[in-house]
Design an enzyme around this catalytic site. Structure first.
Site, PDB file in Angstrom:
ATOM      1  N   THR A  18     -43.140 -55.518  22.675  1.00 53.47           N
ATOM      2  CA  THR A  18     -43.952 -56.674  23.074  1.00 53.47           C
ATOM      3  C   THR A  18     -45.234 -56.752  22.278  1.00 53.47           C
ATOM      4  OG1 THR A  18     -43.020 -56.818  25.282  1.00 53.47           O
ATOM      5  CG2 THR A  18     -45.285 -57.592  25.024  1.00 53.47           C
ATOM      6  N   TYR A  31     -40.150 -65.728  25.199  1.00 59.62           N
ATOM      7  CA  TYR A  31     -40.633 -64.399  24.825  1.00 59.62           C
ATOM      8  C   TYR A  31     -39.585 -63.658  24.000  1.00 59.62           C
ATOM      9  CZ  TYR A  31     -41.063 -59.389  25.084  1.00 59.62           C
ATOM     10  OH  TYR A  31     -41.093 -58.068  24.752  1.00 59.62           O
ATOM     11  N   THR A  97     -42.812 -50.908  25.460  1.00 61.23           N
ATOM     12  CA  THR A  97     -43.237 -50.068  26.595  1.00 61.23           C
ATOM     13  C   THR A  97     -42.048 -49.562  27.413  1.00 61.23           C
ATOM     14  OG1 THR A  97     -43.433 -52.029  28.009  1.00 61.23           O
ATOM     15  CG2 THR A  97     -45.432 -51.301  26.829  1.00 61.23           C
ATOM     16  N   ASP A  98     -40.897 -50.260  27.327  1.00 61.28           N
ATOM     17  CA  ASP A  98     -39.785 -49.910  28.224  1.00 61.28           C
ATOM     18  C   ASP A  98     -39.309 -48.477  28.034  1.00 61.28           C
ATOM     19  OD1 ASP A  98     -38.031 -53.137  28.342  1.00 61.28           O
ATOM     20  OD2 ASP A  98     -39.966 -52.449  29.132  1.00 61.28           O
ATOM     21  N   LYS A 170     -44.050 -45.379  32.549  1.00 63.22           N
ATOM     22  CA  LYS A 170     -44.270 -46.790  32.836  1.00 63.22           C
ATOM     23  C   LYS A 170     -43.996 -46.975  34.325  1.00 63.22           C
ATOM     24  CE  LYS A 170     -43.047 -51.520  31.498  1.00 63.22           C
ATOM     25  NZ  LYS A 170     -42.302 -52.396  30.542  1.00 63.22           N
ATOM     26  N   GLU A 289     -30.591 -22.356  46.828  1.00 63.49           N
ATOM     27  CA  GLU A 289     -29.166 -22.530  46.453  1.00 63.49           C
ATOM     28  C   GLU A 289     -28.988 -22.771  44.956  1.00 63.49           C
ATOM     29  OE1 GLU A 289     -30.210 -23.531  50.410  1.00 63.49           O
ATOM     30  OE2 GLU A 289     -30.731 -24.618  48.576  1.00 63.49           O
TER      31      GLU A 289
HETATM   32  N1  DAS Z   1     -39.670 -55.770  25.279  1.00 63.87           N
HETATM   33  C1  DAS Z   1     -39.903 -54.543  25.996  1.00 63.87           C
HETATM   34  C2  DAS Z   1     -39.947 -53.385  25.014  1.00 63.87           C
HETATM   35  O1  DAS Z   1     -39.834 -53.618  23.808  1.00 63.87           O
HETATM   36  C3  DAS Z   1     -41.175 -54.598  26.774  1.00 63.87           C
HETATM   37  C4  DAS Z   1     -42.414 -54.209  26.059  1.00 63.87           C
HETATM   38  O2  DAS Z   1     -42.502 -53.891  24.909  1.00 63.87           O
HETATM   39  O3  DAS Z   1     -43.431 -54.162  26.741  1.00 63.87           O
HETATM   40  O4  DAS Z   1     -40.104 -52.247  25.477  1.00 63.87           O
END
Ligand code: DAS
Length: 331
Positions: A18, A31, A97-98, A170, A289
């Site tokens: 992003t 987007y 970020t993902d 995240k 265990e």
């Molecule tokens: N499009 C997602 C990614 O590339 C979201 C992001 O970047 O925030 O991880």
């Protein structure tokens, strides 16, 4: 690291996400991640007066949901070269970020800690109202340009926070200042374009990588536990070609008994089984265990990062439960 009189020379590796994305309109109808090349990004940043010499290199331009072994390998190779290059003082990685926490942790495990390596992303595209990317980037450059950032492994800079790769997660799908948190350790520093304050001294002195970067990534699926989970779900995952399995367990890494028994059989036959938790800030410690079951406790690692560590350990020939457990125990 260059002396105080000269500017730090930083290599900026672009992978997309992003931070390099565009919304197309204020409502994010169109987007798309990974639309801005790193050279264009650095041109847009040039007028901000950052105290660093930046050189860009495009590794990929993808949403990080599409990042895996190929991009990981290209990043590792470029950063390894930078670590050995006296003309480079630090590295910044722009990334989605993902899956940032997984890429950052993998690199943290397989790189020396001798120079700053800082990963940065954004929750809003570059052309969105209230975009956070350029601020996060300026913060990341400030961190990577600070000699104090060495000896801390890979760092993640988001929302004015500096997180260690092992802790970074995240935790929100939206929002800019609290989308990432550190667990169990919180921020290791706070940063703004004007100031950087570290909490505590560097903690890594390894001049070589702790583990070799995997030539191949072993198959390690994650079994997500739910109420009423039945054995057929686990059986679908337990193919002969898997080398390990991570449980995203309910509570402290728990499973319905029939499923647990199925995994005990496979663990006792040699499969590396790690009990992690689906709970966001879920610590999973060993239970009595685990010894007989030959299970490993993920401790503070969430399922996705437990999988990264287990793949690295198996690829480095560390398949015995006690060797795996000690790697999960040591931050
Ligand atoms: N499009 C997602 C990614 O590339 C979201 C992001 O970047 O925030 O991880």
């Amino acid at each position: 690291m260059s002396n105080a009189k000269t500017l730090p020379r930083l290599l900026v590796l672009g992978t997309g996400g992003t931070i390099a994305g565009i919304a197309g309109d204020a409502l994010r109808h169109e987007y798309r991640p990974g639309q801005i090349g790193i050279d264009e990004w650095l041109e847009d940043a040039a007028h901000l007066g950052m105290q660093a010499e930046l050189t860009g290199k495009q590794i990929a331009n993808l949403g990080s949901e599409d990042i895996g072994p190929d991009v990981w390998r290209a990043l590792h190779s470029a950063i390894s070269d930078a670590m050995a290059d006296d003309a480079v003082d630090g590295v910044v990685i722009t990334h989605g970020t993902d899956t940032a926490e997984e890429t950052a942790f993998l690199l943290d495990l397989t790189l020396p800690a001798t120079k700053p390596v800082v990963m940065v992303g954004a929750m809003r595209p570059a052309d969105a109202v209230g975009s956070d990317g350029m601020r996060n980037f300026v913060n990341a450059v400030r961190v990577a340009g600070d000699p104090e950032a060495s000896g801390r492994g890979v760092l993640v800079v988001m929302g004015d926070r500096v997180l260690a790769a092992r802790d970074a997660r995240k935790v929100r799908t939206r929002g800019t200042d609290d989308a990432f948190r550190g667990f169990p350790r919180g921020s290791v520093a706070v940063v703004t374009p004007a100031a950087l304050d570290w909490f505590g001294k560097p903690w890594r002195d390894n001049t070589s990588a702790r583990y070799a970067f995997p030539a191949e990534f072993p198959r390690v699926p994650v079994l997500y536990a739910t109420g009423g989970l039945e054995t057929w779900t686990a059986e679908r995952l337990l193919g002969d070609d898997i080398r390990g399995l991570v449980v995203a367990g309910v509570g402290e890494g728990n499973l319905p008994d029939p499923v647990r028994q199925l995994l005990v059989e496979r663990a006792q036959a040699g499969l590396a089984v790690v009990r992690a938790s689906r709970v966001d800030e879920g610590l999973v410690d060993r239970e009595p265990e685990d010894d007989a079951n030959r299970f490993i406790a993920a401790r503070a690692l969430n399922p996705q990062k437990a999988r990264i560590l287990l793949m690295v350990l198996l690829a480095n020939g560390k398949g015995a439960p006690d060797a795996i457990q000690s790697a999960f125990d040591s931050p």
